[in-house]
Write a protein that holds these residues in place. Structure first.
Motif: not given
Length: 300
Positions: A26-27, A56-57, A208-212, A297-298
């Motif tokens: 999840a985000d 992320p969105t 790490a970036v992907n997991a975040w 989208q923010g």
């Protein structure tokens, strides 16, 4: 081990130990609510590549919906000459002592080899303590791999430009007190752990970036070695994670009670693992669930 990364990024990030499914895929934003009051908690990574932004969105949407932004500390305050002077004074060697004297011959040799290979300006740091050199090496290597400003700076700059109200969970004195504690650790251990972290940084940072971005903070907790820090450096873990979470928790509660829609951004390690803020809120009876931005989208 990623001691240098823990120190600089607090990326956080920053537990598989908990096996909590709602934390996965999840985000990296959660909504915490109770008795009609709510707040959004978002996980930050302190160093990212330009391609990793915008966030992320769900984080973009939470920022758009929030009337107030809370960050760990005031980035403008820690960028002042006064702060730099205090940090430098704290990290300087006593008169007549050099960095080399704080290290064993083998570790000094490893440090020289790294400096030559990575074009690290070791001569500049001869009058500093090992903790400062360990951090400088980590930042140097992150820069070599294209990592720059992270989520905190991204939103601090945006909120400043847009006039959005901001609050801060701690002062720059807290960071300086942690740095002072690092000076008490073994110089050899600090340099060796940083060199080991640098050796594996490239692949680890990508993971790490992907997991975040996926909101897998429990996996990130393990990936960044926070479980090892807890067992091998318990005093640092307590100071960096547990004590600060306990200090932040009532401030976040108060922000929620005031009722102003707020987004609180903290390093990812403060939202993963057994001592996380999310666990603290769950244990206190709050509802904690991933924030769903829907399809909107923010674009913030």
């Amino acid at each position: 081990m990623m001691m240098g990364l823990w120190i600089i990024r607090r990326v956080a990030v920053l537990a598989v130990l908990l096996f909590l499914a709602p934390r996965l895929q999840a985000d990296p934003v959660w909504e915490v609510s109770k008795e009609g009051k709510r707040i959004w908690l978002g996980a930050t990574v302190h160093f990212l590549r330009p391609a990793d932004l915008p966030p992320p969105t769900a984080m973009q949407q939470a920022y758009k919906d929030a009337d107030q932004l809370y960050l760990e500390s005031n980035l403008a305050e820690s960028a002042t000459p006064a702060f730099s002077r205090r940090l430098t004074q704290m990290m300087m060697q006593p008169d007549g002592r050099t960095l080399k004297k704080d290290l064993s011959d083998p570790v000094w040799g490893q440090l020289q080899d790294y400096a030559a290979q990575a074009n690290f300006p070791l001569a500049t740091y001869q009058s500093f303590k090992p903790a400062m050199v360990a951090m400088a090496m980590t930042v140097h290597e992150l820069g070599r791999q294209g990592f720059g400003r992270g989520v905190d700076e991204y939103y601090f700059t945006r909120a400043s430009e847009q006039g959005k109200s901001m609050g801060f969970l701690e002062s720059s004195d807290t960071l300086l007190s942690f740095m002072a504690q690092l000076n008490e650790e073994s110089g050899d251990a600090l340099i060796e752990s940083s060199l080991e972290g640098i050796e594996h940084m490239d692949g680890m940072m990508e993971q790490a970036v992907n997991a975040w971005r996926e909101g897998d903070l429990d996996g990130l907790y393990i990936l960044l070695g926070a479980d090892e820090m807890e067992s091998e450096y318990p005093a640092i873990y307590r100071n960096l994670i547990i004590d600060r979470n306990r200090q932040w928790y009532p401030k976040i509660q108060q922000a929620m009670t005031e009722g102003t829609p707020s987004l609180v951004l903290v390093g990812a390690l403060h939202l993963g693992g057994p001592d996380s803020l999310l666990v603290m809120f769950e244990d206190a009876g709050y509802k904690v669930e991933p924030f769903n931005a829907g399809t909107e989208q923010g674009n913030q």
